[in-house]
Every structure is written in C-alpha cells, then in structure tokens.
Motif scaffolding. Structure first.
Motif, PDB file in Angstrom:
ATOM      1  N   GLY A  55      -2.788   0.056   3.649  1.00 37.26           N
ATOM      2  CA  GLY A  55      -2.708  -0.585   4.867  1.00 37.26           C
ATOM      3  C   GLY A  55      -2.717  -2.135   4.811  1.00 37.26           C
ATOM      4  N   SER A  56      -2.211  -2.354   3.857  1.00 39.27           N
ATOM      5  CA  SER A  56      -2.035  -3.983   3.819  1.00 39.27           C
ATOM      6  C   SER A  56      -0.788  -4.396   4.583  1.00 39.27           C
ATOM      7  CB  SER A  56      -1.583  -4.497   2.394  1.00 39.27           C
ATOM      8  OG  SER A  56      -0.697  -4.306   1.812  1.00 39.27           O
ATOM      9  N   PRO A  57      -0.520  -5.387   5.302  1.00 36.51           N
ATOM     10  CA  PRO A  57       0.714  -6.094   5.766  1.00 36.51           C
ATOM     11  C   PRO A  57       2.164  -5.882   4.924  1.00 36.51           C
ATOM     12  CG  PRO A  57      -1.094  -7.630   6.415  1.00 36.51           C
ATOM     13  CD  PRO A  57      -1.619  -6.679   5.233  1.00 36.51           C
ATOM     14  N   VAL A  58       1.613  -5.964   3.739  1.00 38.31           N
ATOM     15  CA  VAL A  58       3.083  -6.057   2.775  1.00 38.31           C
ATOM     16  C   VAL A  58       3.305  -4.633   2.763  1.00 38.31           C
ATOM     17  CG1 VAL A  58       3.594  -6.344   0.183  1.00 38.31           C
ATOM     18  CG2 VAL A  58       1.938  -7.941   1.245  1.00 38.31           C
ATOM     19  N   ALA A  59       2.321  -3.717   2.653  1.00 36.44           N
ATOM     20  CA  ALA A  59       2.943  -2.248   2.378  1.00 36.44           C
ATOM     21  C   ALA A  59       3.475  -1.860   4.076  1.00 36.44           C
ATOM     22  CB  ALA A  59       1.590  -1.260   2.181  1.00 36.44           C
ATOM     23  N   ASP A  60       2.876  -2.270   4.953  1.00 34.87           N
ATOM     24  CA  ASP A  60       3.184  -1.914   6.488  1.00 34.87           C
ATOM     25  C   ASP A  60       4.653  -2.316   6.558  1.00 34.87           C
ATOM     26  OD1 ASP A  60       1.054  -0.739   6.817  1.00 34.87           O
ATOM     27  OD2 ASP A  60       0.341  -2.361   8.155  1.00 34.87           O
ATOM     28  N   ALA A  61       5.281  -3.792   6.190  1.00 34.05           N
ATOM     29  CA  ALA A  61       6.281  -3.925   6.207  1.00 34.05           C
ATOM     30  C   ALA A  61       7.400  -3.415   5.370  1.00 34.05           C
ATOM     31  CB  ALA A  61       6.350  -5.767   5.995  1.00 34.05           C
TER      32      ALA A  61
END
Length: 813
Positions: A85-91
């Motif tokens: 759920g990190s921003p890196v994974a989301d992007a």
C-alpha cells in the motif's frame, strides 16, 4: 521582485527540458541516471528523489538510484512490496501519479516510517520499464503545478539502469576497482595504484593495504562504504585523502555501487577512484550533501552546527564570507562569522556588537526580513540595490538561506561574494538541500545548548560558590561538565577551613552520570564537611563518610581524596578512598605523584580502613587534586594521563593559579566531567602564638584560669588596657562551661597579629543561648551578653564529643 519570480516559474519547464536534453546527449558512462534525477532537485523543488525498478521476481520495487539529502531523514526504504500500500507501489500498479500533501501523507500508512511531519510526496510511473520516480519536499505548499510538470519530464527522461555485468566477465578500466565483500580481496586498475603510489607488483590485493595508506581521520567514512552492513543498493560517492611520500595528502573521489551476490557469487562493490583535484567542481554532488549531513549528525552545539555549514559551503561555492545566525524574536544572534575579523563585515554589524558575537536587528534590514517571512532562499546578483547592511556582505552577489525547522524559521545563512558571481542551478540545489539540513540541526543544537546550560547550572549550584581565603595559601578550583551527554555528573571539590589554621582539601567523584549521582554528590560533600568541622582526624572523617554511604543502601559508590593541611607547620595528612593521589609541584619545578596509601571507594566495604599518609610541604609547593576525567581517555590509560598531568605542572608557572587551571583544562577530552583543585602553600607570614590550659574542676578553677591568662598575655606583650577585657571573657566562658557541663574543660589562647582568640571547649553539645530579656532582679544570664559586648566576634562550633565557644578580641582599639 514578484514579477521576476513569476517569470522564472513560467520558464522553469522549458529550462528543465533543455537540461534533460543536454544530459541525454552525453554518452552514458554509468552516471546518466543520477544526473537525470538531479534535475528533480534543481527544477522540481524536490529535496530528495529516487528511482525504483522491479526486482528479478517482480515482487519488490528496489531502489536503483537516489539523490539529495540522505533518504534516512525521510524514512525512505530500499525496497517496497509491489502489491503493498505504499505510494510507490500504487503509482507502479495504476500507472498514474500519486501526489500527497503534508496532511494526506501524515494520514497514510507509510508516514509511520518518517521521523517528523511536514513532508509532501510525489510518486510518478516511469514509462516503458515499469519503474517509479519518488520525490519528496519540505516546502509548506508541497509541489506546485510548475514543480509537477518538471517532475513529469524527469520521469519521462529516466532510463532503466542496465543489468550489472559480473566483474569476472569484463576487463577493469584503469580507474576502476572491484571489491569482494566476503573476503576483502580487491582488483584495482593501474591508475588507482598510481594514485596510492603503489607499483603493480607491490600490491597484495588486500583492501586493508589501501586503507592503511589513507589519512586516519577519513577511515570511518571509508569503512562505511567498504563494510557491506553499511551499504544499500545504489551509487555512493565520497572524497577522502591518501598519504603521499612527500607533500600534503591528496584528495581522491570514490564512486561505487554495491552489486548483490547470488548463484555462488559474493556481493561486490564496484566503482572508480579518481584524483579529486582534476575533476570539475560539481557543487550538487551527493557526496557533499551526505558529508554535511554526517557532520550535522554529530554536531552537538549551535556553534558546531554553524561551523559544519560553513565548512561545507564556503569552499565549494568559492564564497568570500558566510554568516550563520539564530533567529530570536526580531534579532539575529550570529553564531559564526567566516572570516571572523569585524572589519570584514558591514558597519551596522560592528556597531551592534555587544558580546563576543554580533547581535544585529532584523528590522534594520527590511530586505532580509522579507526573505525570512517568505521562508525561501533568495539570491541577488551583483549590482542589486540593497540596504548597506546587506549589500556590503556580498557586493558581487548575495544568497540568503532561511533555515526551516518544525514549521518555523530557526535561523538564516548569508553567503556573499566580492566579485560578480553567476548563480547556476547546481548551486541552487546545494543551497536548498543544505538549508533544510541546517535548520533541523540548528533546532536540535539549540535545545541541546539550552538543556546543557540548565544541567551545568544545576551542577554548579551543588558546588561551592566561592573558595575561602586561606592564611598562607591560595586556592582555585574549576569544574568542567561533560559534552558527551546531558546528564548531571558526580564530580565535586571543597575547601573547608578548620580550627588552628588547618584546612581540608577534598575532591571526589560519584559513579555514573545521572540525577541520582548528582544528588549523592551533594550529600557526600555535606557529610564530609560536617565531619571535618567537628574536628575529627582525616581517617575518621573519611571512615564515617564511608559508613554513611553504605547505610544509604544506594547502588552507587564514590571515590574521594582528603588532605588535611596544617598552615602553620607546612605539613599535611592525605587519605585516599579509591581516588587519584595528589600531585605535588615543588618550588624548584620538580613534580611528585604522592605515594599515598589508599583504601577502597566509599560505599563498597562498611568496615574499611583508610590509612593516612604524610605530605611534607615547603613554601611555594603546589598541591593538585583532580578527577579521572582530566587524565583518562579512550586512547590513553590513567597512568599515562597522570604522568602528562605531572609534566604539565612542572613546566607551568604557579604564580597565577587561575591561568594555570585554565591551561590544564584546555586539553580535557570532555568525555567525562572534570573537577580540578589547585592549592599553593606559601606559608604564614606571622605564626600564631598559642597556649593551652586544662581547667580542673576545683573551687578556684576560674581564678586559676584568669591567672594563667594574665601571665600568658603579659609574656606576649599585650597592653594592660586590653588584658582586663580578655580576663572578663575568660571568666564568663570558663564559668559557663563549669556550671552547665560535665567533663573536661580546656582553655586555648591564640594570638595572630593584633587579634586574640579565646576558646573554651567542653564535653556538652549544647550551644549557649543568648537571653532575649533580663529583669533587674535576675541573678544570672548576663555572661553571654558581656562576651558579645567585649568581643569583635564570637560563636560556637562542634568538636569531637562536644563544642567550642570562642571569642575574638581586637587588641589596641
């Protein structure tokens, strides 16, 4: 100025496109990705930028490259789960940019890894290779539209790094190296051997050989690179010095990348080493920011922080002057000026000098006040119309860096040039990154300074405010708190005047550094003073303090050295309880570490023996007592330290004890508290005349005491006019002792100069009470009133097993 700033923002995207095209046109020699990311710092308003690429199993997004301030300041990790759920994974999964302001980021699950709040985050997918660009900023407004456009350009320009080539399958370049992390065996090119002044046949292939040729002060930073446990994925670089057979050390620059092992291959550190003096001075190097961050991490005080910033900026920027100041209300309290000479700075600053550092009002420099309110770096080129207080700092160009911290401006850094200076984007990136680091460090250091001053004030309250004046001797003392922490120390000293021109010199150290140690120190100092004033010999004083500490039931112990000095005879008795012995400096300059037999520390053994050792003194002898913080350090044992201490005393001038004490403390390691007590025995100019009479309990005891007193005073040549007053005092004090006490009574007469001391000792601890009122019909109670009327001063003091009532009479009044 507003219109100019708006125009700059309008053209920033175009300049970012041009810079990225210029980077792409340069042949890729392994540094293109880093140079692309640096444009996010220059044009995108980021303080940190990184690229993550999918791992071999596609389950992790791994850090491939990063620039800016150290990632640990933002809690950025080496890898993120691709399905997390990190921003890196989301992007990465959605293929769309993620923008989080301070409020959204504080509410995300990833914020728990960040040590403080106020950050904005951007995560943008990298086209083509499935990677992700991560950027962070501390700007209050986050990334504005122009910042976002520049970051999109950077993400489009990112090219995924080529897979690493095994070191065994390629030929090393002359400036390259390959280090096996498990064995420490290293392959190096011929150019590196030449920089280390080694012939190819003389190198044994061990990394320890190369490390042994570097400057010792640079080894910690080098070890952080060559030790696998300290490395993370991505490029690393630093500068270090290598020793040469002749001349000063040479600066070298190391660029390296850690390659993970696998399939039976060890992890390897590969990279290049080059002569730093021949490289283009690149002020945006990650190494410079990392070096500043490392220096600020160990800077404990405001002055340490200021000096670290000056050292990191002045040489790379070729600045002529740098000032760093704290902002306190509406004033700038300048902590460091470089150069330090007052004539190098504007007249207003010199007029406002009130202490050793200038204290300049912000209101006298409205342009500076405006920059501080805006909270962003401002740069004025040569010829800009500024108030004289600022224009004279940088006639050829001036940069003002507000130092942000915790949502406020902690201070400001002013950088000035005398010759016209061209401000490039690289310099702006370095200034922006340095300002954020310096602001946070300045706030920490200010809190450290304030708390350390409070600790020092509490410590000083537990020590004597001033030392007494001694007949025939001069005493000075110093206390130096440790700078290694903020806990209270347990070192103490004391100088205790005793009857008959004796004085007790005490120095001690309670185990540990805590409030408990400081409290126990105060208790032990009070106990030793009380036992000494009672008139006990030195061994009894220390023995009773030992039993007192043992009965307290504390886990702490204390060391102590106690010296009873007889000013009249020039002799002393020393008792040691686990403490360092005194050091004697004789009048001829020779020194001697006293061979004083010692007992155990106080509070260890209840029934311990504390033997007394004699010390013989001649006029001019210096007695030095100190704690182990002055003579013991991590690189020298206590015996070597005592020898150095004795040598420093032998070559010193004992005429000025204050200067001598300051000089002895000048090289103190400051890793522990230090107490120092110096006493120079000069001998009494006039020796007192003494006589003692034991008063027997006979019907005519008072008459015998008067007759003894009169005969003694006449032999001393005391005028007859003064003898009657003395006889009255003797009659009253002896009568009170015989009537109100039991046991032995002793009369002591001491004549020093023009003052006579009459003292009567008895076996009762009760102090005589002066009556508040006496009626005409009363038959007694007037004795103490008569003594008070005749005496210059009088009083009582406890002695072993009783008390002593004394009176001093000025003769010839």
């Amino acid at each position: 100025m507003v219109g100019e700033g708006a125009a700059e923002r309008g053209t920033r995207t175009l300049r970012a496109e041009g810079a990225l095209k210029a980077v792409a046109s340069v042949p890729d020699r392994g540094g293109r990705l880093r140079r692309v990311l640096e444009q996010a710092l220059v044009f995108g308003g980021a303080a940190f930028a990184a690229v993550y690429t999918p791992g071999e199993d596609r389950e992790l997004l791994c850090l491939a490259e990063s620039v800016g301030v150290p990632r640990t300041l933002y809690g950025v990790r080496d890898s993120y789960p691709a399905d997390g759920g990190s921003p890196v994974a989301d992007a990465h999964r959605a293929g769309t940019a993620v923008w989080l302001g301070p409020a959204e980021f504080a509410g995300s699950a990833e914020s728990r890894h960040v040590p403080s709040s106020g950050f904005s985050l951007a995560a943008l997918p990298v086209p083509g290779n499935g990677g992700c660009l991560l950027a962070l900023t501390e700007c209050p407004g986050g990334f504005d539209p122009e910042d976002r456009a520049c970051l999109r350009l950077v993400a489009e320009a990112v090219v995924g790094p080529a897979p690493p080539v095994a070191a065994e399958s390629r030929q090393l370049r002359p400036d390259a190296f390959s280090l096996a992390m498990d064995t420490g065996r290293v392959e190096v090119g011929d150019d590196i051997l030449r920089l280390f002044a080694l012939a190819p046949g003389d190198f044994d292939g061990r990394v320890e050989t190369l490390l042994g040729l570097t400057v010792p002060e640079d080894l910690p930073s080098l070890m952080s690179v060559v030790e696998a446990g300290h490395m993370t994925i991505g490029d690393r670089e630093l500068e270090f010095r290598v020793l040469r057979p002749t001349g000063p050390p040479k600066w070298l620059r190391l660029r390296g990348r850690l390659l993970p092992g696998g399939d039976g291959r060890p992890a390897r550190l590969v990279g290049t080493v080059a002569d730093a003096s021949t490289l283009r001075p690149d002020v945006t190097d990650v190494a410079r920011v990392q070096r500043l961050a490392a220096a600020l991490a160990t800077a404990g005080t405001v002055r340490d922080v200021s000096q670290a910033v000056v050292a990191a900026l002045r040489r790379p920027l070729r600045a002529d002057r740098i000032a760093l100041a704290e902002l306190e209300n509406d004033r700038l309290v300048v902590t460091v000026l470089d150069p330090p000479e007052p004539e190098s700075w504007p007249e207003l600053w010199r007029l406002e000098w009130r202490t050793e550092w200038p204290d300049a009002p912000v209101r006298a420099m409205p342009t500076l006040a405006s920059a501080l309110r805006e909270g962003r770096a401002r740069i004025w080129p040569a010829g800009t119309a500024l108030e004289p207080a600022l224009a004279d700092v940088g006639p050829g160009g001036l940069a003002v860096l507000p130092l942000p911290a915790a949502g406020r401006t902690a201070g400001v850094c002013l950088i000035g040039w005398d010759s016209p200076h061209d401000f490039g984007p690289d310099e702006r990136a370095l200034l922006t990154a340095s300002a954020g680091l310096a602001g946070q460090a300045l706030m920490r250091a200010h809190a450290f300074d304030a708390e350390h001053e409070l600790v020092g004030m509490l410590q000083r309250q537990l020590l004597p405010r001033r030392l007494p004046e001694l007949p025939g001797a001069v005493a000075v003392a110093r206390y130096l708190p440790s700078t290694a922490g903020l806990e209270l120390g347990g070192d103490w000293y004391d100088v205790i005047p005793l009857p008959d021109h004796h004085v007790a010199l005490v120095i001690g150290d309670v185990q540990g550094h805590s409030a408990g140690a400081a409290t126990l120190m105060g208790q032990m100092r009070t106990a030793l003073r009380a036992y000494a004033v009672e008139g006990h010999p030195p061994d009894v004083v220390v023995s009773r303090a030992n039993r007192l500490l043992t009965d307290m039931g504390t886990d702490l112990f204390a060391t102590c050295a106690y010296v009873d000095l007889d000013m009249e005879e020039g002799s002393a008795w020393c008792v040691r309880a686990g403490h360092l012995p005194p050091v004697l400096r004789h009048p001829d300059g020779t020194t001697e570490i006293a061979e004083a037999e010692g007992g155990p520390p106080l509070g260890v053994v209840a029934q311990a023996d504390f033997p007394m050792s004699p010390l013989r003194l001649r006029p001019g002898t210096l007695i030095a007592l100190t704690t182990d913080g002055l003579v013991e350090s991590a690189d020298a044992d206590i015996d070597e330290g005592m020898d150095r201490f004795a040598h420093a005393l032998s070559v010193s001038d004992p005429a000025h004890l204050g200067l001598l004490a300051d000089a002895l403390l000048g090289n103190a390691p400051r890793s522990d508290d230090v107490a120092l007590l110096l006493v120079r025995y000069d001998g009494m100019e006039t020796l007192p005349r003494r006589e003692t009479w034991t008063v027997w309990r006979l019907p005519e005891a008072v008459r015998h005491a008067r007759r003894f007193t009169g005969r003694t005073l006449r032999s001393w040549g005391v005028p007859a006019a003064d003898i009657d007053a003395v006889l009255l005092v003797v009659s009253e004090l002896v009568t009170n002792a015989l009537v109100h006490t039991d046991g032995a009574v002793r009369l002591d007469l001491v004549l020093v100069g023009g003052r006579l001391r009459v003292a009567v000792a008895d076996a009762s601890p009760r102090t005589p009470v002066k009556p508040t009122s006496i009626g005409w019909e009363a038959t007694g109670g007037r004795g103490i009133l008569l003594v008070e009327a005749v005496s210059e001063t009088w009083g009582t003091l406890p002695v072993s097993g009783g008390k002593q009532v004394w009176s001093e009479i000025a003769l010839g009044r």
